[in-house]
Design an enzyme around this catalytic site. Sequence first.
Site, mmCIF file in Angstrom:
data_model
loop_
_atom_site.group_PDB
_atom_site.id
_atom_site.type_symbol
_atom_site.label_atom_id
_atom_site.label_comp_id
_atom_site.label_asym_id
_atom_site.label_seq_id
_atom_site.Cartn_x
_atom_site.Cartn_y
_atom_site.Cartn_z
ATOM 1 N N GLU A 1 81.427 -50.613 92.762
ATOM 2 C CA GLU A 1 80.419 -51.103 93.714
ATOM 3 C C GLU A 1 79.342 -51.895 92.980
ATOM 4 O OE1 GLU A 1 81.488 -46.807 95.032
ATOM 5 O OE2 GLU A 1 81.335 -47.927 93.163
ATOM 6 N N HIS B 1 80.362 -48.972 87.621
ATOM 7 C CA HIS B 1 81.139 -48.616 88.806
ATOM 8 C C HIS B 1 81.580 -49.870 89.559
ATOM 9 C CE1 HIS B 1 79.394 -44.275 89.121
ATOM 10 N NE2 HIS B 1 79.931 -44.535 87.937
ATOM 11 N N CYS C 1 78.789 -43.096 94.567
ATOM 12 C CA CYS C 1 77.905 -42.090 93.979
ATOM 13 C C CYS C 1 76.474 -42.382 94.451
ATOM 14 C CB CYS C 1 77.994 -42.139 92.458
ATOM 15 S SG CYS C 1 77.255 -43.618 91.725
ATOM 16 N N CYS D 1 75.100 -45.790 93.111
ATOM 17 C CA CYS D 1 75.657 -46.938 93.833
ATOM 18 C C CYS D 1 75.136 -46.992 95.265
ATOM 19 C CB CYS D 1 77.180 -46.906 93.800
ATOM 20 S SG CYS D 1 77.851 -47.331 92.165
#
Length: 162
Positions: free
Chosen positions: A88, A86, A114, A117
């Site tokens: 992040e 991801h 999410c 993260c």
Amino acid sequence: MRPMTQEPTKRPDWDEYFMDIAHVVSKRGNCCRRKVAALIVRDRRIISTGYNGTPRGIDNCYEGGCPRCASDAPSGKSLGECICAHAEENAIVQAAYHGISVKDGSLYCTLSPCLMCTKMIINAGIKEVVYETEYHFTLQARDLFAAAGVLCRQFKRKQEPC
């Protein structure tokens, strides 16, 4: 001082500035399903960026590097099979890779984090998350941010006057 000869252009505020940059960073994303980006900022300076895609040294998603993304799995399904990182996560890891502390920073992301993260953001010491679009932002993630004292807010673009 020289007199102004033309009307100055509208200057973006800091949130708009960083979110606009995040959208440019998202164009580097190599996931064939969604382009997402994150910036980590401290003292109004960008210290790290990240976008979603396969890990370093792995074929890009659009080259078949992630079998899940190349499949016809519906959005939000079979996520445990996705090898893409991801945005992040990549922003935090890039800072670590280069020896840069993200403690007390702000994270700007084009999509809400999410749960995985969210945990990384908290453990990295980031104090603020600003996201533009909400995507599967769970109550559990919101509650974790609140319990950890991480300010989390949605960025809303200002409408230009006609």
